[in-house]
Design a protein around this motif. Structure first.
Motif, PDB file in Angstrom:
ATOM      1  N   SER A  77       0.835  -1.212   0.000  1.00  0.00           N
ATOM      2  CA  SER A  77       0.000   0.000   0.000  1.00  0.00           C
ATOM      3  C   SER A  77       0.870   1.262   0.000  1.00  0.00           C
ATOM      4  N   ILE A  78       0.524   2.204  -0.892  1.00  0.00           N
ATOM      5  CA  ILE A  78       1.150   3.531  -0.920  1.00  0.00           C
ATOM      6  C   ILE A  78       0.011   4.534  -0.772  1.00  0.00           C
ATOM      7  N   ARG A  79      -0.135   5.078   0.440  1.00  0.00           N
ATOM      8  CA  ARG A  79      -1.309   5.905   0.752  1.00  0.00           C
ATOM      9  C   ARG A  79      -0.893   7.357   0.991  1.00  0.00           C
ATOM     10  N   ARG A  80      -1.598   8.281   0.361  1.00  0.00           N
ATOM     11  CA  ARG A  80      -1.283   9.716   0.492  1.00  0.00           C
ATOM     12  C   ARG A  80      -1.831  10.252   1.805  1.00  0.00           C
ATOM     13  N   GLU A  81      -0.990  10.933   2.553  1.00  0.00           N
ATOM     14  CA  GLU A  81      -1.392  11.655   3.759  1.00  0.00           C
ATOM     15  C   GLU A  81      -0.743  13.026   3.720  1.00  0.00           C
ATOM     16  N   GLY A  82      -1.492  14.031   3.322  1.00  0.00           N
ATOM     17  CA  GLY A  82      -0.950  15.378   3.242  1.00  0.00           C
ATOM     18  C   GLY A  82       0.180  15.467   2.243  1.00  0.00           C
ATOM     19  N   ASP A  83       1.335  15.922   2.715  1.00  0.00           N
ATOM     20  CA  ASP A  83       2.505  16.070   1.842  1.00  0.00           C
ATOM     21  C   ASP A  83       3.402  14.836   1.849  1.00  0.00           C
ATOM     22  N   GLU A  84       2.868  13.716   2.343  1.00  0.00           N
ATOM     23  CA  GLU A  84       3.656  12.489   2.409  1.00  0.00           C
ATOM     24  C   GLU A  84       2.869  11.312   1.847  1.00  0.00           C
ATOM     25  N   TYR A  85       3.627  10.257   1.508  1.00  0.00           N
ATOM     26  CA  TYR A  85       3.023   8.957   1.238  1.00  0.00           C
ATOM     27  C   TYR A  85       3.449   8.015   2.354  1.00  0.00           C
ATOM     28  N   VAL A  86       2.517   7.156   2.780  1.00  0.00           N
ATOM     29  CA  VAL A  86       2.786   6.159   3.806  1.00  0.00           C
ATOM     30  C   VAL A  86       2.752   4.786   3.139  1.00  0.00           C
ATOM     31  N   ILE A  87       3.814   4.028   3.332  1.00  0.00           N
ATOM     32  CA  ILE A  87       3.991   2.764   2.605  1.00  0.00           C
ATOM     33  C   ILE A  87       3.971   1.607   3.589  1.00  0.00           C
ATOM     34  N   ASN A  88       3.153   0.586   3.272  1.00  0.00           N
ATOM     35  CA  ASN A  88       3.084  -0.619   4.072  1.00  0.00           C
ATOM     36  C   ASN A  88       3.061  -1.843   3.154  1.00  0.00           C
ATOM     37  N   GLY A  89       3.972  -2.788   3.413  1.00  0.00           N
ATOM     38  CA  GLY A  89       3.994  -3.993   2.602  1.00  0.00           C
ATOM     39  C   GLY A  89       5.236  -4.819   2.875  1.00  0.00           C
ATOM     40  N   ARG A  90       5.255  -6.013   2.295  1.00  0.00           N
ATOM     41  CA  ARG A  90       6.392  -6.908   2.416  1.00  0.00           C
ATOM     42  C   ARG A  90       6.861  -7.287   1.005  1.00  0.00           C
ATOM     43  N   LYS A  91       8.151  -7.102   0.740  1.00  0.00           N
ATOM     44  CA  LYS A  91       8.747  -7.422  -0.554  1.00  0.00           C
ATOM     45  C   LYS A  91       9.817  -8.486  -0.362  1.00  0.00           C
ATOM     46  N   TRP A  92      10.103  -9.236  -1.441  1.00  0.00           N
ATOM     47  CA  TRP A  92      11.230 -10.151  -1.370  1.00  0.00           C
ATOM     48  C   TRP A  92      11.899 -10.277  -2.728  1.00  0.00           C
ATOM     49  N   TRP A  93      13.036 -10.985  -2.736  1.00  0.00           N
ATOM     50  CA  TRP A  93      13.922 -11.040  -3.903  1.00  0.00           C
ATOM     51  C   TRP A  93      14.298  -9.633  -4.349  1.00  0.00           C
ATOM     52  N   SER A  94      14.515  -8.798  -3.344  1.00  0.00           N
ATOM     53  CA  SER A  94      14.948  -7.417  -3.580  1.00  0.00           C
ATOM     54  C   SER A  94      16.465  -7.425  -3.687  1.00  0.00           C
ATOM     55  N   SER A  95      16.951  -7.661  -4.898  1.00  0.00           N
ATOM     56  CA  SER A  95      18.391  -7.867  -5.109  1.00  0.00           C
ATOM     57  C   SER A  95      19.180  -6.622  -4.747  1.00  0.00           C
TER      58      SER A  95
END
Length: 420
Positions: free
Chosen positions: A156-174
């Protein structure tokens, strides 16, 4: 299509081959020993001194940032067709591309920022990447969903005012394990209610942002690929300025189309180099061993395999050159079938040549005394990375069907996928 290399490319080829003979091949064991020592000391992901030394030599030799075409920030850059034979040479040793600042995922990330970033993004992130001062990672694939269909992405990339708030799990991030990794390009959803291909966006995330946790490194067939590595990364309430978004909300698939095309062809170019290294090692080994009273190379079965390997390598190279030519002349979108073709053909070809080379080395082939086993492990991942074979075959088939049985308004998109 004229695939004859220009005088400039031939001259760069000669310089690059000389550099390999003088600096890369003689230091293969030095590199492996340094990584092994770091591993014994408890941290395999410390950058190696030998690569940093060789970077200085490569830059002085004018062998730097050759991958980035037509860029005012990298005037030494080449077209895809010009870069292909040079990238092939770099692929002969897995860690060599970093010496020339031509290593994935930095190459794809630099192209992404160059093409889609603002001038502020370029000043802050692209400039140090082009200098080789920092490294980066691309966070797209997720453990909880089948990432072969990128519309499944849940981050999730959620807009809050002048920022984005990011929540999630990634893998194979070389590359995320590398302490020099200072930037992530993250793909996630900004609007789950939008159209299927307008939900996703890409955003720049500093690696040291609060809420970013590198959970673990992920080995490949037991290889940790240190000091580069592949990581699982957790993003919990990570806040970044709204200005870090690339192009704007809902443009993630558009960016991915532009990023993954060059990434795929670079993988294939390097894979041709791996196959060339394999056939060279195979021929030398077969000629140096005697079995049943004569050199192993005199056995007819090996004549068959060597001949097949040469045919397969040269056929695959021509497909790669055609894809490069198409990308340069008509663009990535029009060249989508050519890109999909090489993504299927080249890794499978290279795996077969490597398998024969391993067989030629006997038990030594599966050991770490020779580079073949590790090269095989790396190549096997390419049947998954940047899209599994099945997805690319599906796209090729649809394009072929559309050519012969056209349906009004039908268009086959190049798959946006990195794994499963």
């Amino acid at each position: 299509m004229d695939f004859e290399y220009s005088p400039r490319v031939r001259e760069l080829q000669a310089r690059l081959l000389k550099f390999f003979d003088e600096h890369i091949y003689p230091n293969e064991k030095v590199y492996e020993n340094e990584v092994a020592q770091n591993r014994r000391n408890g941290d395999a992901f410390i950058p190696t001194g030998i690569i940093e030394e060789l970077k200085v030599k490569a830059r002085a030799a004018g062998l730097w940032n050759l991958f980035l075409p037509h860029s005012p920030r990298a005037p030494e850059g080449l077209s895809n067709l010009e870069y292909a034979p040079l990238c092939e040479i770099m692929g002969r040793v897995p860690w060599a591309p970093e010496v020339f600042n031509c290593a994935a995922p930095d190459t794809g990330n630099m192209e992404t920022i160059e093409r889609y970033g603002t001038e502020a993004h370029k000043d802050k992130w692209l400039a140090p990447l082009l200098k080789g001062e920092i490294r980066s990672a691309f966070l797209m694939t997720e453990p909880a969903v089948a990432s072969s269909d990128a519309t499944n992405i849940e981050c999730s990339i959620r807009r809050e005012g002048d920022e984005y708030v990011i929540n999630g799990r990634k893998w194979w991030s070389s590359g995320a394990n590398d302490p020099r990794c200072k930037l992530y390009i993250v793909m996630g959803k900004t609007n789950p209610e939008a159209g299927k291909h307008q939900q996703q966006s890409m955003i720049l995330v500093p690696a040291d942002a609060k809420g970013v946790t590198v959970m673990r490194h992920l080995p490949v067939f037991g290889y940790d690929d240190a000091p580069h590595g592949h990581a699982e990364v957790d993003l919990k309430d990570v806040r970044v300025p709204a200005s870090n978004i690339l192009l704007g909300e809902g443009r993630g698939f558009e960016i991915a189309q532009g990023r993954l095309g060059p990434g795929r062809i670079h993988h294939c170019m390097r894979s041709i180099g791996v196959a060339e290294r394999a056939i060279e090692l195979m021929c030398k080994r077969l000629s140096s061993r005697v079995a049943f009273g004569k050199p192993v190379s005199a056995q007819s079965v090996w004549h068959e395999r060597i001949a097949d390997a040469r045919c397969m390598i040269d056929q695959a190279r021509l497909l790669v050159l055609r894809a490069a030519y198409m990308m340069d002349t008509v663009g990535n979108k029009v060249a989508k079938q050519e890109i999909a073709l090489i993504k299927v053909v080249v890794p499978n070809m290279t795996l077969q040549v490597l398998d024969w080379a391993i067989q030629a080395h006997g038990a030594g082939g599966v050991s770490n005394d020779f580079p073949l086993a590790k090269l095989w492990a790396g190549q096997r991942t390419l049947r998954l990375a940047d899209g599994p074979d099945e997805v690319h075959r599906n796209a090729i088939a649809k394009l072929e069907l559309a050519r012969h049985v056209p349906r009004p308004g039908a268009e086959v998109e190049m798959p946006v996928t990195r794994g499963s």
